[in-house]
Write an enzyme that holds these catalytic residues in place. Structure first.
Site, PDB file in Angstrom:
ATOM      1  N   LYS A 177       0.856  -1.276  -0.064  1.00  0.00           N
ATOM      2  CA  LYS A 177       0.047   0.153  -0.076  1.00  0.00           C
ATOM      3  C   LYS A 177       1.002   1.292   0.105  1.00  0.00           C
ATOM      4  O   LYS A 177       1.973   1.246   0.303  1.00  0.00           O
ATOM      5  CB  LYS A 177      -0.838  -0.144   1.272  1.00  0.00           C
ATOM      6  N   LYS A 182       7.637   0.948   0.288  1.00  0.00           N
ATOM      7  CA  LYS A 182       8.099   0.075  -0.940  1.00  0.00           C
ATOM      8  C   LYS A 182       9.160   0.657  -1.531  1.00  0.00           C
ATOM      9  O   LYS A 182      10.257  -0.241  -1.561  1.00  0.00           O
ATOM     10  CB  LYS A 182       6.958   0.123  -2.058  1.00  0.00           C
ATOM     11  N   ASP A 200      -2.291  -0.822  -3.733  1.00  0.00           N
ATOM     12  CA  ASP A 200      -3.438  -0.944  -2.717  1.00  0.00           C
ATOM     13  C   ASP A 200      -4.636  -1.917  -3.416  1.00  0.00           C
ATOM     14  O   ASP A 200      -5.401  -2.436  -2.730  1.00  0.00           O
ATOM     15  CB  ASP A 200      -3.890   0.409  -2.563  1.00  0.00           C
ATOM     16  N   LYS A 207       3.450   8.104  -8.340  1.00  0.00           N
ATOM     17  CA  LYS A 207       4.263   9.387  -7.629  1.00  0.00           C
ATOM     18  C   LYS A 207       5.453   9.423  -8.033  1.00  0.00           C
ATOM     19  O   LYS A 207       6.325  10.722  -8.213  1.00  0.00           O
ATOM     20  CB  LYS A 207       4.442   8.669  -6.450  1.00  0.00           C
TER      21      LYS A 207
HETATM   22  P1  ADP Z   1       6.046   3.852  -0.532  1.00  0.00           P
HETATM   23  O1  ADP Z   1       7.148   3.587  -1.549  1.00  0.00           O
HETATM   24  O2  ADP Z   1       5.418   2.600  -0.119  1.00  0.00           O
HETATM   25  O3  ADP Z   1       4.908   5.052  -0.701  1.00  0.00           O
HETATM   26  P2  ADP Z   1       8.148   5.032   1.107  1.00  0.00           P
HETATM   27  O4  ADP Z   1       9.145   3.818   0.809  1.00  0.00           O
HETATM   28  O5  ADP Z   1       8.367   6.291   0.012  1.00  0.00           O
HETATM   29  O6  ADP Z   1       6.815   4.360   0.925  1.00  0.00           O
HETATM   30  O7  ADP Z   1       8.332   5.151   2.615  1.00  0.00           O
HETATM   31  C1  ADP Z   1       7.262   6.303   3.177  1.00  0.00           C
HETATM   32  C2  ADP Z   1       8.148   6.978   4.193  1.00  0.00           C
HETATM   33  O8  ADP Z   1       8.410   6.068   5.282  1.00  0.00           O
HETATM   34  C3  ADP Z   1       9.436   7.495   3.833  1.00  0.00           C
HETATM   35  O9  ADP Z   1       9.803   8.811   4.313  1.00  0.00           O
HETATM   36  C4  ADP Z   1      10.586   6.441   4.416  1.00  0.00           C
HETATM   37  O10 ADP Z   1      11.609   7.167   4.794  1.00  0.00           O
HETATM   38  C5  ADP Z   1       9.804   5.924   5.758  1.00  0.00           C
HETATM   39  N1  ADP Z   1      10.076   4.546   5.936  1.00  0.00           N
HETATM   40  C6  ADP Z   1       9.828   3.410   5.418  1.00  0.00           C
HETATM   41  N2  ADP Z   1      10.358   2.414   5.979  1.00  0.00           N
HETATM   42  C7  ADP Z   1      10.888   2.831   6.878  1.00  0.00           C
HETATM   43  C8  ADP Z   1      11.845   2.126   8.199  1.00  0.00           C
HETATM   44  N3  ADP Z   1      11.930   0.890   8.295  1.00  0.00           N
HETATM   45  N4  ADP Z   1      12.643   3.019   9.081  1.00  0.00           N
HETATM   46  C9  ADP Z   1      12.218   4.256   8.918  1.00  0.00           C
HETATM   47  N5  ADP Z   1      11.484   5.315   7.879  1.00  0.00           N
HETATM   48  C10 ADP Z   1      11.004   4.209   6.998  1.00  0.00           C
HETATM   49 MG    MG Z   2       7.130   4.592  -3.370  1.00  0.00          MG
END
Ligand code: ADP
Ligand code: MG
Length: 292
Positions: free
Chosen positions: A13, A18, A130, A44
């Site tokens: 999601k 991810k 999602d 995005k």
């Molecule tokens: P997605 O790609 O699923 O939309 P992101 O990888 O961009 O999500 O992560 C969303 C936010 O959560 C980012 O700011 C990222 O740094 C933070 N984040 C993700 N995993 C971790 C983790 N294990 N520890 C700390 N922050 C995390």
């Molecule tokens: Mg992403």
């Protein structure tokens, strides 16, 4: 004989981690000596940011809008340690299918035989999941990816999205679709989050690839526009990402998961909720909380 490129899709999601996880896996695999392409499939278009110093790259769809006949190399950008970075991109907001970019980009690379030309070992698709619909289903439905992994925390909405993905995989599994490698458990720090994820994978007949804690090292690395593998290679968090990459590298057999029906999933989550509330209010001793 040309080697076979291993294609992997990572779903989950929005906001679950991810891109962070995928970029660290790509970085770790490339440090192991593999030739890697990371293929962002989220409208995005920020999947590869931490492989490129925080920079956004032009997307396949945007580039195609400017000139319909492009060379695939125009949309491939070099990132950390030579990782090939691609962003499929999305349609103009509110217009058309958000998965269109994936279909278009995959066709372009196929026509121009890019994976063979770049002699890739890994292509890793970072896909918003999602709902597994239209273009987002492509890596699963068409069997483009051989193995699918999902990033999930122990929160209900993340588990709900993972369960939906399992339904998609289940549905296309008889028609040459991709199969499930397992769950990457992210942000596993809160009490009982590990138990909840463990119970979910047991129910749905899959496995946890790795438990990744929430860590400020990730935040700090991201603020520098880097993966943790690049910014803090000696940290505990980098060690966990390397371990995850090693497991994915060694992973060979994916399977058809057993998704829960919506009612079953709600009941399962409600029982966990009741247990956790009972424990927090002291009615249930912590050691009594477990598999339902
Ligand atoms: P997605 O790609 O699923 O939309 P992101 O990888 O961009 O999500 O992560 C969303 C936010 O959560 C980012 O700011 C990222 O740094 C933070 N984040 C993700 N995993 C971790 C983790 N294990 N520890 C700390 N922050 C995390
Ligand atoms: Mg992403």
């Amino acid at each position: 004989m040309a080697k076979k490129v291993k294609q992997i899709a990572i779903y989950g999601k929005g906001g679950i981690g991810k891109s962070t996880t995928t970029s660290n896996i790509s970085a770790a695999l490339s440090v192991m000596g593999y030739k890697v392409m990371q293929f962002g499939c989220d409208p995005k278009s920020d999947s590869t940011n931490t492989l490129r110093g925080g920079e956004y790259i032009p997307t396949v769809l945007d580039t195609l809008r400017e000139s319909p006949r492009i060379n695939a190399h125009d949309v491939i950008f070099a990132g950390f340690n030579g990782i090939h970075c691609v962003e499929a991109g999305g349609p103009a907001p509110g217009v058309g299918c958000a998965g269109r970019g994936i279909i278009t980009a995959v066709q372009l690379f196929k026509q121009q035989k890019i994976f063979e030309e770049l002699d890739l070992d890994y292509v890793i698709y970072d896909v918003l999941g999602d709902v597994v619909c239209g273009g987002f289903a492509v890596p699963v439905r068409e069997g483009i990816a051989e193995h699918v992994f999902t990033v999930s925390s122990a929160d209900f909405m993340a588990i709900y999205a993972a369960n939906n993905l399992f339904k998609g995989i289940h549905k296309y599994s008889n028609a040459g679709g991709a199969l499930l490698g397992g769950v990457i458990a992210n942000s596993i720090n809160a009490p009982y989050s590990k138990e909840i994820i463990d119970d979910f994978v047991r129910r749905t007949k899959t496995q946890v690839m790795e438990y990744v804690p929430r860590s400020v090292t990730v935040t700090q690395s991201e603020l520098q526009g880097k993966t943790t593998i690049e910014a803090a290679p000696d940290s505990h968090q980098a060690k966990i990402y390397r371990e995850l990459a090693r497991k994915i590298d060694e992973h060979e057999v994916s399977r058809v998961p057993a998704p829960m029906e919506v009612g079953e999933l709600r009941e399962w989550a409600a029982k966990w909720g009741e247990q956790l509330v009972a424990m927090e209010s002291g009615i249930l001793p912590p050691q009594a909380v477990g598999n339902l």
